[in-house]
Design a protein around this motif. Structure first.
Motif, mmCIF file in Angstrom:
data_model
loop_
_atom_site.group_PDB
_atom_site.id
_atom_site.type_symbol
_atom_site.label_atom_id
_atom_site.label_comp_id
_atom_site.label_asym_id
_atom_site.label_seq_id
_atom_site.Cartn_x
_atom_site.Cartn_y
_atom_site.Cartn_z
ATOM 1 N N LEU A 1 -5.228 9.950 0.919
ATOM 2 C CA LEU A 1 -6.420 8.526 1.300
ATOM 3 C C LEU A 1 -4.779 7.843 1.137
ATOM 4 O O LEU A 1 -6.214 6.906 2.338
ATOM 5 C CB LEU A 1 -6.545 7.968 -0.394
ATOM 6 C CG LEU A 1 -7.362 7.221 -0.935
ATOM 7 C CD1 LEU A 1 -9.188 8.178 -0.662
ATOM 8 C CD2 LEU A 1 -7.393 6.729 -2.432
ATOM 9 N N PHE A 2 -4.151 7.953 1.124
ATOM 10 C CA PHE A 2 -3.472 6.703 1.626
ATOM 11 C C PHE A 2 -3.454 6.401 3.143
ATOM 12 O O PHE A 2 -3.507 5.726 4.007
ATOM 13 C CB PHE A 2 -2.140 6.445 1.158
ATOM 14 C CG PHE A 2 -1.076 5.575 2.360
ATOM 15 C CD1 PHE A 2 -0.837 4.263 2.195
ATOM 16 C CD2 PHE A 2 -0.013 6.914 2.863
ATOM 17 C CE1 PHE A 2 0.399 4.063 3.200
ATOM 18 C CE2 PHE A 2 0.815 5.696 4.058
ATOM 19 C CZ PHE A 2 0.819 4.629 4.134
ATOM 20 N N PHE B 1 -11.190 -3.175 3.042
ATOM 21 C CA PHE B 1 -10.950 -1.907 3.501
ATOM 22 C C PHE B 1 -10.081 -1.162 2.411
ATOM 23 O O PHE B 1 -9.693 -0.054 2.200
ATOM 24 C CB PHE B 1 -9.759 -1.919 4.806
ATOM 25 C CG PHE B 1 -10.738 -1.793 5.785
ATOM 26 C CD1 PHE B 1 -11.542 -0.568 6.536
ATOM 27 C CD2 PHE B 1 -10.641 -2.271 6.625
ATOM 28 C CE1 PHE B 1 -11.944 0.404 7.295
ATOM 29 C CE2 PHE B 1 -11.785 -2.471 8.188
ATOM 30 C CZ PHE B 1 -12.238 -1.164 8.433
ATOM 31 N N ILE B 2 -8.295 -1.542 1.721
ATOM 32 C CA ILE B 2 -7.773 -1.518 0.874
ATOM 33 C C ILE B 2 -8.210 -0.656 -0.453
ATOM 34 O O ILE B 2 -8.600 -0.402 -0.654
ATOM 35 C CB ILE B 2 -6.351 -1.927 1.011
ATOM 36 C CG1 ILE B 2 -5.502 -1.921 2.314
ATOM 37 C CG2 ILE B 2 -5.442 -1.942 -0.360
ATOM 38 C CD1 ILE B 2 -4.891 -2.694 2.638
ATOM 39 N N TYR C 1 -5.875 8.365 5.135
ATOM 40 C CA TYR C 1 -6.929 7.848 5.576
ATOM 41 C C TYR C 1 -7.158 6.797 5.707
ATOM 42 O O TYR C 1 -8.044 6.387 6.279
ATOM 43 C CB TYR C 1 -7.620 8.318 4.449
ATOM 44 C CG TYR C 1 -8.475 9.571 4.402
ATOM 45 C CD1 TYR C 1 -8.595 10.217 6.437
ATOM 46 C CD2 TYR C 1 -7.899 10.910 3.635
ATOM 47 C CE1 TYR C 1 -9.423 12.067 6.507
ATOM 48 C CE2 TYR C 1 -8.131 12.832 3.620
ATOM 49 C CZ TYR C 1 -9.280 12.639 5.606
ATOM 50 O OH TYR C 1 -9.526 14.032 5.553
ATOM 51 N N CYS C 2 -6.737 5.748 4.657
ATOM 52 C CA CYS C 2 -7.183 4.239 4.707
ATOM 53 C C CYS C 2 -5.957 3.913 6.187
ATOM 54 O O CYS C 2 -7.176 2.960 6.296
ATOM 55 C CB CYS C 2 -6.196 4.045 3.698
ATOM 56 S SG CYS C 2 -6.763 1.721 3.067
ATOM 57 N N ILE D 1 -7.320 1.473 9.084
ATOM 58 C CA ILE D 1 -7.604 0.072 9.247
ATOM 59 C C ILE D 1 -7.233 0.569 11.280
ATOM 60 O O ILE D 1 -7.622 -0.580 11.828
ATOM 61 C CB ILE D 1 -5.934 -0.507 8.428
ATOM 62 C CG1 ILE D 1 -6.824 -0.950 7.250
ATOM 63 C CG2 ILE D 1 -5.811 -1.579 9.250
ATOM 64 C CD1 ILE D 1 -6.229 -0.893 5.643
ATOM 65 N N PHE E 1 -11.065 1.391 -0.147
ATOM 66 C CA PHE E 1 -10.127 3.236 -0.694
ATOM 67 C C PHE E 1 -9.547 3.279 -1.981
ATOM 68 O O PHE E 1 -9.025 4.229 -2.758
ATOM 69 C CB PHE E 1 -9.207 3.408 0.616
ATOM 70 C CG PHE E 1 -9.562 3.948 2.047
ATOM 71 C CD1 PHE E 1 -9.727 5.029 2.250
ATOM 72 C CD2 PHE E 1 -9.802 3.150 3.177
ATOM 73 C CE1 PHE E 1 -10.306 5.170 2.948
ATOM 74 C CE2 PHE E 1 -10.840 3.413 4.397
ATOM 75 C CZ PHE E 1 -10.272 4.175 4.165
ATOM 76 N N ASP F 1 0.696 -1.126 0.045
ATOM 77 C CA ASP F 1 -0.574 0.428 0.049
ATOM 78 C C ASP F 1 1.201 1.228 0.202
ATOM 79 O O ASP F 1 0.822 2.043 -0.889
ATOM 80 C CB ASP F 1 -0.517 -0.331 1.008
ATOM 81 C CG ASP F 1 -2.206 0.652 0.946
ATOM 82 O OD1 ASP F 1 -2.446 1.037 -0.587
ATOM 83 O OD2 ASP F 1 -2.654 1.001 2.034
#
Lengths: 189, 97
Positions: free
Chosen positions: A102-103, A124-125, A105-106, A110, A128, A65
């Protein structure tokens, strides 16, 4: 200057074709790279989830990610170098910031939901990424919005209805599909 | 009634203008990018760009990016106006058929 209606029609057709080609060239010039990057990440990540112990697979996903976020940011910055605005790279920089946010937030989502199992982490990933994908589609090339929605639908169906095949479907149909779509977009242009 | 523009009506110049007006007013396109988009040669594109620049329909901006010379092209406000008038004139001819 006088021309016949058929000549006028030909000229209007030529204009229409050129405008469409320009729009398509600008929008697809970077979109395929996002697709290939995330396709490879999905394939590796989900195969890891299938064959590695869940704790290791979770860490593999987190690193993938991070890698995907960084690569997306670089692609965003480098996008559309053939076309520039009076304030150079503004849009590319904003796209890069969007993916980085966005990363984060992800990662935060989590963290809040932790502990989560492998499938939940993957979902989840996916959620997003597909949000990012659809946002990019709305911004750059509307046609890709449908692909993003299709992937989102496939993920949800696999997660809730076919949990035993979830990782395989995501690796080969999801990841593989993104790679094929990315190559198709690149070759079409 | 809108009138046809002889400078713009030439096939390659028409396609150049169509590509340039598709961009946002504050955007400009690199020469090589435009050449590939139009599928024309450097010389051909250069000659048509000169004509359009002389007419005041496009702006050519030569600059350096990462120490390499780059040429960027954009439609001027006048160019956008003339192009839309040309399109309106073409549509009028088609309607009168």
């Amino acid at each position: 200057m006088n021309i016949s209606p058929s000549e006028a029609e030909e000229a209007l057709d030529a204009i229409q074709v050129m405008m469409q080609k320009t729009r398509r060239a600008i929008s697809s010039s970077g979109a395929y790279k996002f697709l290939i990057v995330w396709g490879v990440i999905w394939m590796v990540g989900f195969l890891g989830s299938q064959f590695l112990p869940s704790e290791i697979a979770s860490f593999v996903w987190i690193w993938l990610d991070i890698l995907g976020g960084l690569l997306s940011a670089i692609i965003g910055i480098r996008m559309n170098r053939g076309v520039r605005t009076s304030s150079p790279t503004t849009s590319g920089r904003r796209i890069a910031i969007f993916w980085l946010l966005l990363f984060f937030y992800c990662a935060a989502a989590i963290g809040v939901a932790w502990p989560v199992d492998g499938k939940q982490l993957a979902m989840f990933i996916i959620l997003f990424i597909t949000v990012g994908w659809i946002a990019m589609g709305l911004l750059l090339s509307f046609a890709s919005v449908w692909w993003g929605l299709a992937l989102l639908g496939l993920s949800l169906v696999s997660y809730f209805l076919l949990p035993d095949y979830f990782y395989f479907i995501m690796a080969f149909v999801g990841g593989g599909g993104m790679i094929i779509l990315g190559l198709y977009v690149r070759n079409r242009w | 009634m809108a009138e046809l523009n002889e400078t713009i009506h030439q096939t390659v110049r028409l396609r150049i203008m169509a590509a340039l007006v598709t961009l946002a007013p504050n955007e400009e396109v690199e020469f090589i990018y435009l050449r590939d988009l139009l599928e024309v040669t450097d010389g051909n594109l250069g000659a048509h760009l000169r004509k359009l620049e002389e007419a005041g329909y496009i702006s050519v901006n030569k600059t350096f990016v990462e120490r390499k010379p780059r040429t960027y092209v954009s439609a001027t406000t006048d160019g956008r106006k003339v192009f839309s008038e040309h399109v309106a004139a073409l549509e009028a001819i088609l309607k009168s058929k």
